[in-house]
Design a protein around this motif. Structure first.
Motif, short mmCIF file in Angstrom:
data_model
loop_
_atom_site.label_atom_id
_atom_site.label_comp_id
_atom_site.label_asym_id
_atom_site.label_seq_id
_atom_site.Cartn_x
_atom_site.Cartn_y
_atom_site.Cartn_z
N PRO A 150 0.90 -0.87 -0.04
CA PRO A 150 -0.10 -0.20 0.43
C PRO A 150 1.03 1.35 -0.23
CG PRO A 150 -0.19 -1.10 2.26
CD PRO A 150 0.75 -1.88 1.49
N PRO A 151 0.28 2.16 -0.45
CA PRO A 151 1.23 3.70 -0.45
C PRO A 151 1.57 3.95 1.13
CG PRO A 151 -0.60 3.82 -1.55
CD PRO A 151 -0.84 2.42 -1.21
N THR A 152 2.59 4.31 0.81
CA THR A 152 2.97 5.73 2.05
C THR A 152 2.42 6.24 2.93
OG1 THR A 152 4.83 5.69 1.42
CG2 THR A 152 4.97 3.62 3.09
N LEU A 153 1.81 6.73 3.48
CA LEU A 153 1.51 8.65 3.79
C LEU A 153 2.67 8.74 5.81
CD1 LEU A 153 -2.44 7.97 3.42
CD2 LEU A 153 -0.02 9.04 1.92
N GLY A 154 3.53 8.39 5.57
CA GLY A 154 3.67 9.16 6.39
C GLY A 154 3.69 8.79 7.99
N ALA A 284 -3.37 9.66 -1.25
CA ALA A 284 -2.72 7.71 -1.82
C ALA A 284 -1.89 7.61 -3.41
CB ALA A 284 -3.72 6.92 -1.22
N LEU A 285 -3.65 8.04 -4.27
CA LEU A 285 -3.57 8.32 -5.78
C LEU A 285 -2.06 8.78 -6.06
CD1 LEU A 285 -7.44 8.72 -6.44
CD2 LEU A 285 -5.24 7.33 -7.85
N LEU A 286 -1.98 10.31 -5.08
CA LEU A 286 -0.48 12.06 -5.82
C LEU A 286 0.66 10.84 -5.08
CD1 LEU A 286 -2.27 14.83 -4.14
CD2 LEU A 286 -2.41 14.24 -6.80
N GLN A 287 -0.03 9.82 -4.46
CA GLN A 287 1.49 9.29 -4.22
C GLN A 287 1.94 8.05 -5.54
OE1 GLN A 287 2.53 7.16 -0.89
NE2 GLN A 287 3.67 8.70 -0.21
N LYS A 310 -12.69 10.93 -10.29
CA LYS A 310 -12.58 9.00 -10.32
C LYS A 310 -12.70 8.14 -9.28
CE LYS A 310 -13.86 9.48 -15.63
NZ LYS A 310 -13.25 9.24 -16.71
N LEU A 311 -11.38 7.81 -9.17
CA LEU A 311 -10.84 6.92 -8.17
C LEU A 311 -10.51 7.72 -6.78
CD1 LEU A 311 -8.40 5.20 -10.38
CD2 LEU A 311 -10.82 4.45 -9.78
N GLY A 312 -10.72 8.31 -5.84
CA GLY A 312 -9.89 9.45 -4.56
C GLY A 312 -10.98 8.21 -3.78
N TRP A 313 -12.58 7.75 -3.47
CA TRP A 313 -13.14 7.50 -2.65
C TRP A 313 -13.19 6.04 -2.89
CZ3 TRP A 313 -15.72 7.46 1.59
CH2 TRP A 313 -16.14 7.12 1.65
N LYS A 314 -13.33 5.67 -4.07
CA LYS A 314 -12.49 4.15 -4.21
C LYS A 314 -10.63 3.88 -3.62
CE LYS A 314 -14.98 3.06 -8.31
NZ LYS A 314 -14.83 2.41 -9.75
N TYR A 315 -10.36 4.72 -3.64
CA TYR A 315 -8.66 4.13 -2.73
C TYR A 315 -8.73 4.90 -1.58
CZ TYR A 315 -5.77 3.56 -6.36
OH TYR A 315 -5.35 2.68 -7.79
N HIS A 316 -9.77 5.86 -0.73
CA HIS A 316 -10.38 5.55 0.70
C HIS A 316 -11.08 4.79 1.83
CE1 HIS A 316 -11.33 8.31 4.04
NE2 HIS A 316 -10.99 8.99 3.70
N GLN A 317 -11.96 4.14 0.16
CA GLN A 317 -12.55 2.66 1.23
C GLN A 317 -11.42 1.88 1.36
OE1 GLN A 317 -15.49 3.59 -2.43
NE2 GLN A 317 -17.16 3.13 -0.97
N ALA A 318 -10.12 1.93 0.35
CA ALA A 318 -9.49 0.92 -0.24
C ALA A 318 -8.40 1.07 1.64
CB ALA A 318 -8.54 0.66 -1.41
N LEU A 319 -7.98 1.77 1.69
CA LEU A 319 -7.75 2.39 3.11
C LEU A 319 -7.92 1.82 4.25
CD1 LEU A 319 -5.10 5.70 1.58
CD2 LEU A 319 -4.53 2.60 2.35
N GLN A 320 -9.20 2.54 3.92
CA GLN A 320 -10.35 2.28 5.30
C GLN A 320 -10.18 0.73 5.66
OE1 GLN A 320 -14.36 3.06 5.21
NE2 GLN A 320 -13.65 5.41 4.01
N GLN A 321 -10.64 -0.40 4.88
CA GLN A 321 -10.95 -1.35 4.81
C GLN A 321 -9.42 -1.86 5.84
OE1 GLN A 321 -12.51 -4.43 1.59
NE2 GLN A 321 -12.48 -5.92 2.86
N LEU A 329 -15.95 5.66 12.38
CA LEU A 329 -15.52 6.82 10.68
C LEU A 329 -14.94 6.79 10.09
CD1 LEU A 329 -11.33 7.10 12.60
CD2 LEU A 329 -12.47 8.66 12.29
N ARG A 330 -16.05 5.60 9.19
CA ARG A 330 -15.89 4.68 8.19
C ARG A 330 -17.29 5.73 8.23
NH1 ARG A 330 -14.82 -0.98 6.32
NH2 ARG A 330 -12.73 -1.24 7.31
N ASP A 331 -18.38 6.09 9.32
CA ASP A 331 -19.08 6.63 8.64
C ASP A 331 -18.87 7.83 9.23
OD1 ASP A 331 -20.92 3.71 9.50
OD2 ASP A 331 -21.52 4.23 10.81
#
Length: 382
Positions: A150-154, A284-287, A310-321, A329-331
Motif C-alpha cells: 500500500p502507499p506509505t503516508l508518513g 494515496a493516489l497522488l503518491q 474518479k478514484l479518490g473515494w475508491k482508494y479512500h475505502q480501500a485504505l479504510q478496509q 470513522l467510516r460512517d
C-alpha cells in the motif's frame, strides 16, 4: 557481471580486485595467471570486461589473449595494464584491439574512475527493459495491485490507530516517540503557544509541555495533519501542489466539523479526525501517480484531476478496509463524501455541512435542508 583479470602477480591482482569490488560488490571477478587460464575463462563465462597484464611468467603475454578475444568479439572492452609504456608497446596494444592502456604502478583512484564508466555502461546495457506501462487510468484502476504494497503516508496509519485505541498513549510515551522529530516538535509548540491553548501568559518551549497543554488527543491530531502532508515525497510540481491544497482543505474541514460537533454536543475528536482524513484516498493516489511517473509513465495535469475525481473515494475505502478503521470513522467519511438521503444522525449530517461550507456549496436547497436537520437554519455560516 563477470570481469576477467589476467595477472600473474598476486599483489597486483588483489589490488585490481579491491578496486573492482569497491565499485560493485556484485561483480564476479574471474582470476587467471596464464594465457591458457584466461582463454578458458573467457570462453566459459564471456566476461563483460577484461583486464590483462602485458608480461606473464609463462613467457606468454596478455596480448595473446587480446588477439584471441578479438578474433571472435570486437566489442568487449579490454584494458591492458603493464609496466611497459614505450610507444611501440602502446601502439601494438591498440593495433591488436586493446581499448585502453594503463601503466604500472597505477593510481587506484584514477583506474577506478575509468573502470566505473565501463561498468556503468555495461550495467545499463544488461538491465532488463522496463515493461511498457499501460495508460494511467488502467494502471490506477487495478486498486488491488496498487495496494500491494500500500502507499506509505508518513506514519498516518500508526497515528490513526493510536487515536482510536481503547487506551491512548501517555504524554510521556508521545514525547519519547517524537523527541527526534523536529517537525512535530515545532508544530506542537506553535499550537500550544496559540491563543487557543496559551494560559496565564506563559509560553511553552518544549515538547512535553506542549503535549500537556493541548492533551494527547489534540497532539495526535496535529501529528496526523503533519503526516498527511506529502509534498516532500512528490517530485512532480503539480502533484506536490495538489497535495498541499488537499491538506489545507482538510484542516479547514476538520476545524469546521469540530465547531459544529461542539454546537451539537457530539464526539468532537472523531469529527475533527474524520475531517483531517477527508482527502486520504486522494493523497494515496497522488503518491501512486508519482510512482507511475517515476517508472517512465506520462501524465498530464488534466489526467491528474480526472483520476482524483474518479478514484479518490475508491482508494479512500480501500485504505479504510486495509487499516481496519472503526465504523464510527467510516460512517463520518461516507457522510463527508456523500450524505445518504435518509441519513439524519447529527454527527454525520454535520460532516456533510462542514464539507459544503469549506467548498462553498452553500447556495442550494440541500444545504439548507441539512442545516435544518441540525437546527441551524438561518444561523451564520462562520
Amino acid at each position: 557481471m563477470h570481469v576477467l583479470v589476467l595477472e600473474d602477480d598476486i599483489m597486483a591482482r588483489e589490488l585490481l580486485k579491491t578496486v573492482l569490488y569497491g565499485l560493485n560488490m556484485n561483480i564476479d571477478v574471474l582470476e587467471a595467471e596464464t594465457y591458457a587460464q584466461g582463454r578458458a575463462l573467457f570462453q566459459q563465462h564471456q566476461p563483460t570486461l577484461v583486464l590483462c597484464d602485458w608480461t606473464l611468467a609463462d613467457q606468454d603475454n596478455g596480448l595473446a589473449l587480446v588477439k584471441f578475444i578479438r578474433q571472435q568479439d570486437a566489442d568487449t572492452p579490454i584494458l591492458m595494464i603493464s609496466g611497459r609504456s614505450d610507444r611501440q608497446t602502446v601502439v601494438s596494444s591498440r593495433q591488436q584491439g586493446v581499448t585502453e592502456f594503463f601503466r604500472k604502478p597505477f593510481d587506484p583512484i584514477i583506474l577506478g574512475d575509468r573502470l566505473k564508466s565501463y561498468l556503468e555502461k555495461q550495467a545499463a546495457a544488461e538491465a532488463p527493459e522496463k515493461p511498457e506501462l499501460p495508460a494511467v487510468s488502467s494502471w490506477l484502476q487495478d486498486i488491488k495491485a496498487r495496494m500491494t504494497p500500500p502507499p506509505t503516508l508518513g506514519g498516518t496509519r500508526d497515528i490513526v490507530t493510536q487515536l482510536n485505541a481503547s487506551e491512548p498513549p501517555s504524554v510521556q510515551d508521545l514525547a519519547k516517540r517524537w523527541r527526534s522529530s523536529q517537525a512535530i516538535t515545532i508544530r506542537l509548540i506553535n499550537v500550544a503557544n496559540s491563543g487557543m491553548f496559551k494560559r496565564y501568559g506563559k509560553s511553552v518551549n518544549n515538547l512535553i509541555d506542549a503535549i500537556n497543554s493541548m492533551g494527547v488527543t489534540m497532539a495526535l491530531q496535529q501529528a496526523l495533519a503533519l503526516s498527511l502532508d506529502q509534498r516532500d515525497q512528490l517530485s512532480h510540481p503539480a502533484l506536490a501542489q495538489l497535495s498541499i491544497l488537499r491538506c489545507q482543505e482538510a484542516e479547514k474541514i476538520a476545524a469546521t466539523a469540530a465547531t459544529l460537533a461542539k454546537q451539537k454536543q457530539v464526539n468532537l475528536a472523531q469529527s475533527y479526525t474524520a475531517g483531517l482524513l477527508y482527502p486520504l484516498g486522494d493523497l494515496a493516489l497522488l503518491q501512486l501517480m508519482q510512482s507511475y511517473l517515476d517508472q517512465g509513465g506520462e501524465l498530464n495535469n488534466a489526467e491528474m484531476e480526472t483520476m482524483l475525481e474518479k478514484l479518490g473515494w475508491k482508494y479512500h475505502q480501500a485504505l479504510q478496509q486495509l487499516w481496519k478503521l472503526p465504523q464510527e470513522l467510516r460512517d463520518r467519511f461516507a457522510a463527508a463524501h456523500e450524505l445518504a438521503d435518509e441519513e439524519e444522525r447529527p454527527e454525520l449530517v454535520l460532516m456533510s455541512v462542514a464539507v459544503d461550507r469549506v467548498k462553498g456549496n452553500t447556495e442550494n436547497d440541500d444545504y439548507q435542508r441539512k442545516l435544518g436537520m441540525l437546527g441551524l437554519a438561518g444561523e451564520a455560516q462562520s
